[in-house]
Design a protein around this motif. Structure first.
Motif, PDB file in Angstrom:
ATOM      1  N   HIS A  44       1.019  -1.267  -0.279  1.00 34.20           N
ATOM      2  CA  HIS A  44       0.114   0.123  -0.147  1.00 34.20           C
ATOM      3  C   HIS A  44       1.005   1.567  -0.193  1.00 34.20           C
ATOM      4  O   HIS A  44      -0.047   2.689  -0.256  1.00 34.20           O
ATOM      5  N   ASN A  45       2.476   1.223  -0.282  1.00 30.07           N
ATOM      6  CA  ASN A  45       2.761   2.142   0.257  1.00 30.07           C
ATOM      7  C   ASN A  45       3.877   1.989  -0.792  1.00 30.07           C
ATOM      8  O   ASN A  45       5.365   1.201  -1.148  1.00 30.07           O
ATOM      9  N   GLU A  46       4.041   2.660  -2.171  1.00 30.62           N
ATOM     10  CA  GLU A  46       4.980   2.884  -3.730  1.00 30.62           C
ATOM     11  C   GLU A  46       6.504   3.280  -2.984  1.00 30.62           C
ATOM     12  O   GLU A  46       7.349   2.574  -3.590  1.00 30.62           O
ATOM     13  N   PHE A  47       7.159   3.659  -1.322  1.00 27.62           N
ATOM     14  CA  PHE A  47       8.026   3.669  -1.374  1.00 27.62           C
ATOM     15  C   PHE A  47       8.354   2.629  -0.358  1.00 27.62           C
ATOM     16  O   PHE A  47       9.385   1.740  -1.145  1.00 27.62           O
ATOM     17  N   GLU A  48       7.510   1.932   0.443  1.00 28.27           N
ATOM     18  CA  GLU A  48       8.149   0.483   0.605  1.00 28.27           C
ATOM     19  C   GLU A  48       8.526  -0.371  -0.413  1.00 28.27           C
ATOM     20  O   GLU A  48       8.106  -1.266   0.241  1.00 28.27           O
ATOM     21  N   VAL A  49       7.235  -0.158  -1.456  1.00 27.73           N
ATOM     22  CA  VAL A  49       7.379  -0.904  -2.450  1.00 27.73           C
ATOM     23  C   VAL A  49       8.487  -1.008  -3.238  1.00 27.73           C
ATOM     24  O   VAL A  49       9.260  -2.257  -3.625  1.00 27.73           O
ATOM     25  N   ALA A  50       8.993  -0.223  -3.492  1.00 25.35           N
ATOM     26  CA  ALA A  50      10.400  -0.128  -3.961  1.00 25.35           C
ATOM     27  C   ALA A  50      11.166  -0.577  -2.889  1.00 25.35           C
ATOM     28  O   ALA A  50      12.373  -1.352  -3.591  1.00 25.35           O
ATOM     29  N   ALA A  51      11.678  -0.537  -2.346  1.00 29.56           N
ATOM     30  CA  ALA A  51      12.476  -1.228  -0.672  1.00 29.56           C
ATOM     31  C   ALA A  51      12.298  -2.271  -1.009  1.00 29.56           C
ATOM     32  O   ALA A  51      13.431  -3.208  -1.132  1.00 29.56           O
ATOM     33  N   LEU A  52      10.899  -2.915  -0.842  1.00 32.50           N
ATOM     34  CA  LEU A  52      11.231  -4.522  -1.033  1.00 32.50           C
ATOM     35  C   LEU A  52      11.345  -5.097  -2.539  1.00 32.50           C
ATOM     36  O   LEU A  52      12.136  -6.281  -2.160  1.00 32.50           O
ATOM     37  N   THR A  53      11.144  -4.296  -3.293  1.00 28.27           N
ATOM     38  CA  THR A  53      11.566  -5.710  -4.383  1.00 28.27           C
ATOM     39  C   THR A  53      13.544  -4.997  -4.133  1.00 28.27           C
ATOM     40  O   THR A  53      13.979  -6.446  -4.567  1.00 28.27           O
ATOM     41  N   VAL A  54      13.949  -4.354  -3.595  1.00 29.94           N
ATOM     42  CA  VAL A  54      15.359  -4.127  -3.638  1.00 29.94           C
ATOM     43  C   VAL A  54      16.016  -5.436  -2.686  1.00 29.94           C
ATOM     44  O   VAL A  54      17.028  -6.562  -2.726  1.00 29.94           O
ATOM     45  N   MET A 116      24.097  -2.060   9.585  1.00 29.88           N
ATOM     46  CA  MET A 116      22.851  -2.946  10.951  1.00 29.88           C
ATOM     47  C   MET A 116      22.418  -1.569  11.064  1.00 29.88           C
ATOM     48  O   MET A 116      23.070  -0.894  11.555  1.00 29.88           O
ATOM     49  N   PRO A 117      20.672  -0.792  11.162  1.00 30.05           N
ATOM     50  CA  PRO A 117      19.792  -2.040  10.213  1.00 30.05           C
ATOM     51  C   PRO A 117      19.899  -1.673   9.304  1.00 30.05           C
ATOM     52  O   PRO A 117      20.083  -0.540   8.346  1.00 30.05           O
ATOM     53  N   LEU A 118      19.406  -2.682   8.238  1.00 23.97           N
ATOM     54  CA  LEU A 118      18.989  -2.661   6.910  1.00 23.97           C
ATOM     55  C   LEU A 118      18.612  -1.406   6.386  1.00 23.97           C
ATOM     56  O   LEU A 118      17.238  -1.361   7.360  1.00 23.97           O
ATOM     57  N   GLY A 119      18.411  -1.004   5.837  1.00 22.06           N
ATOM     58  CA  GLY A 119      17.318  -0.251   5.150  1.00 22.06           C
ATOM     59  C   GLY A 119      17.871   0.251   3.974  1.00 22.06           C
ATOM     60  O   GLY A 119      18.847   0.202   3.466  1.00 22.06           O
ATOM     61  N   VAL A 120      16.685   0.706   3.015  1.00 22.99           N
ATOM     62  CA  VAL A 120      17.281   1.556   1.614  1.00 22.99           C
ATOM     63  C   VAL A 120      16.492   2.901   1.510  1.00 22.99           C
ATOM     64  O   VAL A 120      15.522   3.443   1.730  1.00 22.99           O
ATOM     65  N   THR A 121      17.037   3.993   0.788  1.00 22.84           N
ATOM     66  CA  THR A 121      16.614   4.839   0.783  1.00 22.84           C
ATOM     67  C   THR A 121      16.401   5.347  -0.548  1.00 22.84           C
ATOM     68  O   THR A 121      17.046   4.726  -2.172  1.00 22.84           O
ATOM     69  N   VAL A 122      14.783   5.905  -1.115  1.00 26.40           N
ATOM     70  CA  VAL A 122      14.018   5.609  -1.959  1.00 26.40           C
ATOM     71  C   VAL A 122      13.682   7.096  -2.394  1.00 26.40           C
ATOM     72  O   VAL A 122      13.701   7.716  -1.286  1.00 26.40           O
TER      73      VAL A 122
END
Length: 183
Positions: A44-54, A116-122
């Motif tokens: 439901h959140n586009e930023f989260e979907v992009a990070a989840l893709t990675v 750590m912790p893991l993260g992705v900047t979108v």
């Protein structure tokens, strides 16, 4: 309010400049079942979907078939074609560092070991909205000089964001220092 204003938090911004959001990644999923345990699996959140893709693509070298299954979930109702599966193999096989380069804290000099912790900047740009219900988000690879893109499409009836294309994440990057004969 336009789609970009909604994406940027509805602040009524003029769409000038870039905006970024860091998405924490609790773990790198290795199966659809594990991915479904992630808080972002509702799509439901586009930023989260992009990070989840990675996060999903980080599994490719370990288990290509499980990665394809997870990508198909993210792309539903449009699964990967055999051409797209071959494209993934051509771009990612033997290069586990490529997708790790999108995780925060990585660099060629630390062999793409994430912080750590893991993260992705979108990141969004003024041109992120491609058309109604289509968006292009950007992610920095620590092994590249330019931002890389991921395209998403929103399904209005559910409000979910689905992966449209991750091809923009696939170009080669600088190899890790431990694999560089010139380092």
């Amino acid at each position: 309010m336009g789609l970009l204003d909604k994406i940027l938090g509805g602040g009524g911004g003029s769409g000038q400049g870039n905006s970024s959001r860091t998405i924490p990644i609790p773990f790198l999923p290795q199966s659809v079942e594990q991915m479904m345990q992630m808080p972002y699996a509702t799509l439901h959140n586009e930023f989260e979907v992009a990070a989840l893709t990675v996060a999903v693509l980080c599994n490719y070298c370990q288990n290509p078939q499980a990665t394809v299954e997870m990508l198909n979930y993210l792309r539903c109702p449009r699964p990967l074609s055999s051409f797209e599966v071959q494209f993934l193999r051509d771009r990612l096989q033997g290069k586990p560092y490529k997708m790790l380069s999108y995780l925060n804290g990585t660099s060629p000099t630390n062999n793409y070991t994430p912080a750590m912790p893991l993260g992705v900047t979108v990141i969004t740009t003024p041109t992120s909205v491609l058309q109604e219900d289509m968006i292009r988000l950007f992610i920095h690879s620590s092994g590249a000089d330019s931002l890389r893109q991921v395209d998403l499409r929103r399904k209005p009836s559910t409000g979910q964001w689905f992966l449209w294309s991750s091809d923009g994440l696939m170009p080669d990057i600088r190899i890790p220092v431990n694999q560089d004969p010139w380092a």
